[in-house]
Design an enzyme around this catalytic site. Structure first.
Site, short mmCIF file in Angstrom:
data_model
loop_
_atom_site.label_atom_id
_atom_site.label_comp_id
_atom_site.label_asym_id
_atom_site.label_seq_id
_atom_site.Cartn_x
_atom_site.Cartn_y
_atom_site.Cartn_z
CD GLU A 57 -2.69 1.31 2.52
OE1 GLU A 57 -2.44 0.68 3.56
OE2 GLU A 57 -3.74 1.95 2.33
CB CYS A 249 -7.06 3.72 4.30
SG CYS A 249 -7.45 2.96 5.87
CG ASN A 371 -8.91 -2.00 3.43
OD1 ASN A 371 -8.32 -3.01 3.81
ND2 ASN A 371 -8.75 -0.81 4.00
CD GLU A 372 -8.92 -1.78 8.12
OE1 GLU A 372 -9.17 -0.59 8.40
OE2 GLU A 372 -7.92 -2.40 8.56
O1 AHR Z 1 -1.84 -0.84 7.08
C1 AHR Z 1 -2.24 0.47 7.33
C2 AHR Z 1 -3.75 0.64 7.34
O2 AHR Z 1 -4.31 -0.10 8.39
C3 AHR Z 1 -4.48 0.15 6.12
O3 AHR Z 1 -4.53 1.10 5.14
C4 AHR Z 1 -5.84 -0.14 6.64
O4 AHR Z 1 -6.48 -1.17 5.93
C5 AHR Z 1 -5.62 -0.46 8.09
O5 AHR Z 1 -6.48 0.26 8.89
#
Ligand code: AHR
Length: 666
Positions: A57, A249, A371-372
């Site tokens: 990421e 994120c 994601n999440e």
């Molecule tokens: O790994 C950092 C962040 O942690 C990621 O973007 C998110 O998915 C999680 O909250």
């Protein structure tokens, strides 16, 4: 008299009991051998070949100014401050230098900005200078590919380019002649005559007239499809089973406007926009979907693409949610993505992939939707993707988010929903203390084999000081023994975040730390590496006697272990974690019919640093790696011979020990 004798006998008895207790107590401390019993004739659960992977990421400038080897900051003058990254030096009066975006002049709408330079008189000159991300690193005898788009008005110009040290010593120079009156891409390769950690790119114009510049790029010629080779090599060493990308994120976006959009990320860089990303800095999609797929292919890892489900980051009060009636184009975008990756070269999107140089389909088997994300809005949108993708690509497995928490009502609700809706895989994220990881190594023992499979898409032990300590790494190792034992249910797991560019750091701990010239693996990196490399294809059942360890009234295990068999190399692989401050004697018994060659290897990850605190999990073993000492905590490999079916070994305090025992086959 009798009373006296009785009293003496009682006294003797008490003394005897006291000595007995003392001796027994001492013997427990002195000879507290742990015995690991391994049944070599029973095949345990299968270990997923994708079990240990990586998660990329763009956070901490992991990609921008990191994995993406682009050395120029703000190549296309599209940052919110369009001259961010650039400085100007000039000689003469009346020279104009400015960023403009006149539609009739711009190359395209995606990158409308361009730099215009006007020189009114002979003898005047201007230099525009870019120092990249805290200095452009140059290596002696290495080549760098410079490219830029340019056009002129009222003159035919020459563009002079040079790479210089911060003191102005020229490391390489060249020129682009005969720049024409329409936008063209010009390229030149420069070879540096010296090394500099802190160099700069200088573009000089000294001819009268107007010149327009855009997308000024400098990449090391040795970059792998635009990726920094030392960082790619570090990933390669991990032999990851999968790559989850591009976020996090980063995929959610603060708004849907800056959520990762794969369609913007393919094709020539001039057609890729620059966006202020979720993590608060501008990125230019330099590593887009195609490059990520090439990386996965290079690493021999399954791509796991995370797609936005039509919702921005749910942690915000202003979460944006695409109305269900408008979701069609989002779902179609996911179908297009699969066709881009997996479709034949004759298909609409497959042909675009082929035109980029990869007619053969990539092997994209997994798509994560969200994601999440949590809640009903998410479930409804997930279902739309699920129906459409399964109808067209029944073999593609869909990953569903369990949310940002690894327990609680959202988490339970997500799992219940997933079970009721034939979800293939559920993604859990776990950021917790080392203590939590040590206490939850059996988490997946109770998960059901016939339910959705599990991906632990993000996890990290976060110690008190947020550093990548050995203590945290060992807690992760202990947890990973549980992942491996349950790999018939947990099919994928990846540490997060992966990268930390130290001069742009915003989240620690991370697996790999780097600056512009160096990179090193943390103790957690070596744990990931060892678990990934030394892993069989199925578990051998094992048990340990008296495996309790009590600290401050809390129950842990004395040792954490997992045993597997690698059929290809005919090796039994035993991993044992001793996260405690004492060396531990351990006896390893291989029970059943087995023929050993007698040879093997022991790999140890530990440190001899002093214990810094007596408080458990508060920095007892703070050992870390650094740029000065990048392998302070790194595996040590030793050959062993004369191995029999009973092996005695003293496991070092604070260690992960791996035994590879050669057999003649099981
Ligand atoms: O790994 C950092 C962040 O942690 C990621 O973007 C998110 O998915 C999680 O909250």
């Amino acid at each position: 008299m009798a009373d006296n004798r009785e009293r003496q006998v009682m006294k003797l008895k008490k003394t005897f009991v006291f000595i007995f207790i003392l001796v027994m107590g001492l013997s427990i401390f002195a000879f507290s051998d742990q015995v690991l019993q391994i049944n070599v004739n029973k095949v345990g659960s299968k270990i997923s070949p994708t079990l240990f992977g990586i998660f990329i990421e763009d956070i901490n400038h992991a990609v921008t100014g990191g994995l993406y080897a682009e050395m120029v900051k703000n190549s296309s003058f599209e940052y919110s401050d369009p001259m961010d990254g650039w400085t100007v030096s000039k000689y003469g009066t009346g020279i104009v230098v400015e960023v403009a975006s006149e539609t009739s002049i711009s190359i395209n709408k995606v990158n409308p900005n361009y730099l215009i330079i006007k020189i009114p008189k002979n003898g005047e000159w201007i230099k525009i200078i870019n120092s990249g991300y805290n200095g452009i690193p140059l290596e002696k005898n290495e080549s760098y590919d410079l490219s830029l788009y340019a056009k002129t008005k009222n003159s035919t110009s020459t563009i002079y380019v040079s790479l210089e040290t911060s003191n102005g010593e020229v490391c390489a120079e060249g020129k682009i002649n005969n720049v024409g009156s329409t936008w063209e891409k010009y390229q030149i390769t420069l070879t540096s005559s010296m090394s500099s950690d802190n160099g700069k790119l200088i573009i000089k114009i000294d001819s009268v007239g107007s010149i327009y510049l855009n997308m000024i790029s400098l990449l090391p010629s040795k970059a792998f499809h635009g990726m920094r080779i030392d960082l790619v090599n570090m990933l390669e060493a991990l032999k990851p089973g999968f790559v989850r990308f591009p976020g996090g994120c980063f995929v959610n976006g603060n708004t849907l406007g800056n959520a990762f959009n794969w369609e913007n990320s393919i094709g020539p860089h001039i057609d890729r926009p620059t966006t202020m990303d979720f993590w608060g800095y501008e990125q230019s999609y330099g590593i887009g979907l195609y490059e990520y797929l090439l990386l996965c292919e290079h690493l021999n890892a399954q791509p796991v693409f995370v797609i936005n489900p039509g919702m921005s980051w749910q942690g915000s009060n202003d979460v944006q949610i695409v109305p269900l009636k408008d979701m069609g184009k989002w779902v179609q975008s996911a179908l297009n993505l699969i066709e881009f990756a997996d479709g034949p070269a004759t298909s609409t999107w497959g042909s675009i992939r082929a035109s980029l140089g990869h007619p053969k389909p990539f092997d994209l088997e997994y798509i994560e939707v969200g994601n999440e994300n949590v809640g009903q809005d998410y479930y409804e949108r997930f279902e739309l993707f699920q129906k459409a993708i399964k109808a067209k690509y029944p073999n593609v497995k869909l990953i569903f988010s369990a949310g940002a928490n690894y327990s609680g009502s959202d988490f339970d609700r997500a799992w219940n929903w997933a079970k009721d809706h034939e979800v293939d895989i559920v993604d859990e994220h776990i950021y917790a203390s080392p203590d939590w990881f040590l206490s939850n190594t059996d988490r997946y023992n109770t998960y059901k084999i016939n339910g959705p499979e599990v991906m632990v898409g993000e996890y990290a032990a976060q110690p008190w000081n947020d550093q990548n300590t050995l203590e945290a790494a060992l807690a992760e190792a202990a947890f990973m023994t549980g992942l491996e034992k349950n790999s018939d249910k947990v099919i994928m797991a990846s540490y997060a975040p992966l990268f930390n560019r130290v001069d742009y750091s915003q989240w620690v701990p991370d697996l790999i730390w780097f600056n512009s010239t160096q990179a090193y693996g943390t103790p957690s990196y070596y744990v990931q590496l060892l678990f990934s490399l030394y892993r069989g294809d199925f578990i051998l059942p094992s048990s340990m006697n008296d495996n309790e360890y009590i600290v401050d009234g809390n129950n842990y295990k004395h040792l954490y272990y997992v045993v597997s068999y690698d059929s290809k190399n005919k090796e039994i692989i035993i991993k044992i974690v001793n996260p405690w401050p004492n060396n531990e004697k351990c006896q390893i018994d291989l029970n059943g019919n087995i023929s050993l060659t007698g040879n093997g290897q022991v790999i140890t990850l530990t440190s001899n640093d002093p214990v810094t605190s007596n408080i458990p999990f508060h920095g007892r073993i703070n050992s870390i790696n650094t740029f000065e000492n990048p392998t302070h905590v790194a595996p040590v490999y030793e050959s062993i011979t004369d191995i029999s079916t009973s092996l005695n070994y003293t496991l070092k305090a604070y260690s992960l020990t791996i035994f590879k025992i050669e057999t003649n086959g099981l």
